[in-house]
Design a protein around this motif. Structure first.
Motif, mmCIF file in Angstrom:
data_model
loop_
_atom_site.group_PDB
_atom_site.id
_atom_site.type_symbol
_atom_site.label_atom_id
_atom_site.label_comp_id
_atom_site.label_asym_id
_atom_site.label_seq_id
_atom_site.Cartn_x
_atom_site.Cartn_y
_atom_site.Cartn_z
ATOM 1 N N GLU A 1 -1.411 43.841 19.467
ATOM 2 C CA GLU A 1 -2.609 44.334 18.778
ATOM 3 C C GLU A 1 -3.613 43.211 18.543
ATOM 4 O OE1 GLU A 1 0.474 44.881 17.809
ATOM 5 O OE2 GLU A 1 0.779 47.053 17.613
ATOM 6 N N ALA B 1 -5.847 51.886 19.253
ATOM 7 C CA ALA B 1 -4.810 51.056 19.881
ATOM 8 C C ALA B 1 -3.587 51.861 20.295
ATOM 9 C CB ALA B 1 -4.392 49.918 18.947
ATOM 10 N N ALA B 2 -3.515 53.119 19.854
ATOM 11 C CA ALA B 2 -2.411 54.001 20.262
ATOM 12 C C ALA B 2 -2.672 54.648 21.617
ATOM 13 C CB ALA B 2 -2.184 55.090 19.221
ATOM 14 N N ALA B 3 -3.912 54.586 22.071
ATOM 15 C CA ALA B 3 -4.271 55.088 23.412
ATOM 16 C C ALA B 3 -4.269 53.897 24.379
ATOM 17 C CB ALA B 3 -5.658 55.724 23.367
ATOM 18 N N TRP B 4 -4.570 54.146 25.619
ATOM 19 C CA TRP B 4 -4.721 53.043 26.572
ATOM 20 C C TRP B 4 -6.136 52.507 26.364
ATOM 21 C CZ3 TRP B 4 -2.410 53.262 32.152
ATOM 22 C CH2 TRP B 4 -2.543 52.015 32.764
ATOM 23 N N GLY C 1 -5.605 43.867 21.478
ATOM 24 C CA GLY C 1 -6.039 45.130 20.893
ATOM 25 C C GLY C 1 -5.271 46.361 21.315
ATOM 26 N N GLN C 2 -4.061 46.158 21.821
ATOM 27 C CA GLN C 2 -3.299 47.294 22.321
ATOM 28 C C GLN C 2 -1.998 47.449 21.535
ATOM 29 O OE1 GLN C 2 -4.083 49.559 25.156
ATOM 30 N NE2 GLN C 2 -2.567 50.571 23.866
ATOM 31 N N GLY C 3 -1.773 48.620 20.977
ATOM 32 C CA GLY C 3 -0.488 48.956 20.379
ATOM 33 C C GLY C 3 0.255 49.918 21.286
ATOM 34 N N HIS C 4 1.289 50.546 20.746
ATOM 35 C CA HIS C 4 2.028 51.591 21.464
ATOM 36 C C HIS C 4 2.577 51.064 22.784
ATOM 37 C CE1 HIS C 4 1.999 56.310 21.734
ATOM 38 N NE2 HIS C 4 3.208 55.800 21.777
ATOM 39 N N PHE D 1 -1.236 42.276 30.301
ATOM 40 C CA PHE D 1 0.138 42.582 29.879
ATOM 41 C C PHE D 1 0.842 43.533 30.835
ATOM 42 C CE2 PHE D 1 -0.203 46.955 28.337
ATOM 43 C CZ PHE D 1 -1.585 47.111 28.260
ATOM 44 N N PHE E 1 4.029 51.794 27.724
ATOM 45 C CA PHE E 1 3.587 51.203 28.996
ATOM 46 C C PHE E 1 4.734 50.956 29.970
ATOM 47 C CE2 PHE E 1 -0.198 50.635 26.513
ATOM 48 C CZ PHE E 1 -1.201 50.876 27.437
#
Lengths: 410, 410
Positions: free
Chosen positions: A60, B135-138, A64-67, A27, A71
């Motif tokens: 997510e 998921a709030a971290a990298w 598996g990535q939020g926030h 991403f 980025f």
């Protein structure tokens, strides 16, 4: 209260034919390509951007990535400290991000804002991706035991049209073919070089197999990795931008109107509620009318072109009558008469749409606004609609749960 | 350009001691309780609400459901068609939703907007929840092989303070104890009736075991199911609301100021960038200063109380000096002198904070604004700070990646 109009300075779309996942990219590569492309295309410097809105639906679930808003900062050191936020409304995520960015500009908070959509859809096996896409529906009520929730849901939309007005499959197939054909003119379209024959749009179980119910392969939008971004600006910033780039402020497209409504999330609840309504999705109709009203456009034929959410052909079929190009249930007339064809009175999805161009869901609403900018600045190359001044968009999330419409024009 | 100030009409917080998951209830029950509570508490009717913003961080990962904005409509038939959108910035999701709702009001789009945060954190085993919170971290860079990403990360913040200024663990423990103590006065606090002794805050491996590094159990915020909402309104709506409820417009709290910045997502990148800065997190400092500046507050001691993001005790320790209650690195002085205690000059987390009150992450930023409303309307009951007129908030996402601060006041 007088608020600032919101200008579109341009933007960038990644090549939707690129399979980032397959190329071992993630991403963040999409982020990088999209931000760099936007800065290059507009000539705006990173340090001039005062805030960023990121649209994404499945980060997510897919990786598996939020926030993801944060980025944006990883793409350029000049973005240190930049206020960011991420927005989600399923496949309408891009449009709600645009709405939020517009409001911030209209409120006088910022003068130059980047709205970026990103989605990775090819990093998991297709079956898992289809399941995750189901998160846009009411999972507990609508997805149990359904292999492909969205083909299933939009097949049911076709059923509903058939029950209310009659529906001939050939008109759906014609929309699919139109969008593939249009995509050939778009150098960023995922399907632009696919070898397709008439048989691919026929009831041919090999070349055009049934996915769910009435939905065959070529009735479906693409599974796409990609990004799109636009730079939005206040009148003050746009004026300075116009001056330094040697053009008239009037030549810079504005978002002239917007509409935004939500209907109940379950498909059954929506069609039950609209049983006695003229439209299958009255809030989609209202959304479009709101956008037109704010833009002072009373006649749909004043649009030079429209970009709609053809996640499946029945969705575009629905969009045709909901825009008012025909009476409800008579979308087939606009198809048969070539009204919505490239070169017709109001071409729909000159870009190729979600079926021909591709559908990285978080990016789609932003890509539509970008295509509005391209058309109204005569920058659309081979898919240019000559003399385009007003472009309508319709982006939906879920089974027409969240609906957002814009008018981009000069 | 003159924009509308944004008023807070009130709102509702669920009882954070309720374990919805254990009671067989799901996110929609939290939605229902929160919306109904908000309507009842404010006396505003559902049909008066013109738009809704939903904050949520982990819906997809915890219970496989996205598109949560739309579920607002499931709480009352009067919401049919309501424009909704969902916002996410990890644990600052609630605050970015408030920012977006404010901008829509300031832009004149809507006059009465509901901002609702919801999170379900108890529907999966604790280990899975901890992973999803990562998921709030990298994720790729920061979570590999880490069992509890956030206790780990904020233990490292304590390490950083120790390295730069020296840090005595007893000051962290004192913050934990303060927040548990404060929570006893709050009838919605998760820990309000927990039997705690001094040993629970000591280096007692049974009652206060080490979770990661410097972080023991009572240094951690709670895992919470819950929701919080506020109704925000334009001056026009607030004026009518004041008239019909027989109060003066001036008695209705406003959001007087806001700040919003993002720092690079990885903890290492943040502390490397701030190596020569006065503050460990310069963008947190800037966020607070922006909020104070917009509220015309130049002296932090003008705050009657502050609600900060004590996800872990080192975070609150950081907040103390970043607000300017002490010089950088000297937060321990404010702790020892009782400045931040209930009854002190500037009580921090009179509500109990994330440690004592609870931390349903999507709801937290909204809950802080609601507590600002409670304090400045003298509605905080046993945890009322007498005569409170200005409350500051600090909500952060990730390792102080997204930072948002508000000033709520009359």
């Amino acid at each position: 209260m007088k608020t600032s109009p919101v200008y579109v300075l341009g933007g960038y779309q990644t090549d939707f034919a690129v399979n980032y996942a397959k190329a071992g990219q993630n991403f963040l590569d999409v982020f990088n390509d999209t931000v760099r492309g936007t800065l290059e295309a507009t000539g705006v410097e990173a340090k001039e951007i005062q805030s960023a809105h990121v649209a994404n639906f499945m980060g997510e679930l897919m990786f598996g990535q939020g926030h993801l808003g944060a980025f944006f900062l990883e793409t350029d050191p000049a973005f240190a400290g930049l206020p960011t936020m991420r927005h989600e409304a399923a496949c309408a995520s891009g449009s709600v991000a645009v709405l939020a960015a517009m409001a911030a500009i209209e409120a006088g908070r910022y003068d130059c804002v980047c709205v970026l959509g990103v989605e990775m859809e090819k990093c998991l096996p297709a079956g898992e991706t289809a399941k995750h896409l189901g998160a846009a529906a009411w999972v507990e009520r609508e997805c149990e035991g359904i292999r492909f929730p969205w083909p299933h849901m939009f097949s049911r939309l076709a059923d509903e049209y058939d029950a209310r007005y009659g529906l001939d499959q050939k008109h759906l197939a014609a929309l699919g073919k139109k969008n593939y054909d249009n995509a050939r003119r778009n150098p960023n379209a995922q399907t632009r070089s696919w070898a397709m024959t008439d048989d691919h749009f026929a009831e041919n179980d090999e070349l055009n197999p049934v996915i769910e119910g009435r939905i065959r392969r070529q009735d479906c939008s693409q599974v796409t990795d990609g990004g799109a971004a636009v730079l939005l600006a206040s009148a003050d910033f746009a004026q300075r931008y116009a001056a330094r780039t040697g053009r008239a402020l009037e030549s810079i497209p504005r978002i002239k109107g917007w509409g935004h409504h939500t209907a109940r999330i379950a498909f059954d609840d929506k069609v039950a509620a609209s049983k006695n309504d003229r439209y299958v999705f009255p809030f989609v109709r209202e959304t479009i009318m709101d956008a037109m009203g704010r833009a002072n456009i009373s006649d749909v034929y004043a649009f030079d072109a429209i970009e709609v959410h053809d996640c499946f052909t029945p969705t575009e079929y629905m969009a045709i009558d909901h825009f008012g190009l025909t009476a409800p249930g008579e979308s087939w007339k606009a198809i048969e008469e070539g009204v919505v064809a490239f070169g017709g009175r109001v071409p729909i999805n000159a870009s190729g749409g979600l079926i021909g161009l591709g559908h990285p869901v978080g990016a789609t609403g932003i890509r539509m606004v970008l295509d509005g900018w391209k058309q109204t600045t005569e920058s659309a190359g081979e898919y240019q609609v000559p003399g385009a001044r007003n472009i309508g968009t319709l982006n939906i999330g879920g089974s027409a749960t969240t609906a957002v419409s814009f008018v981009v024009g000069v």
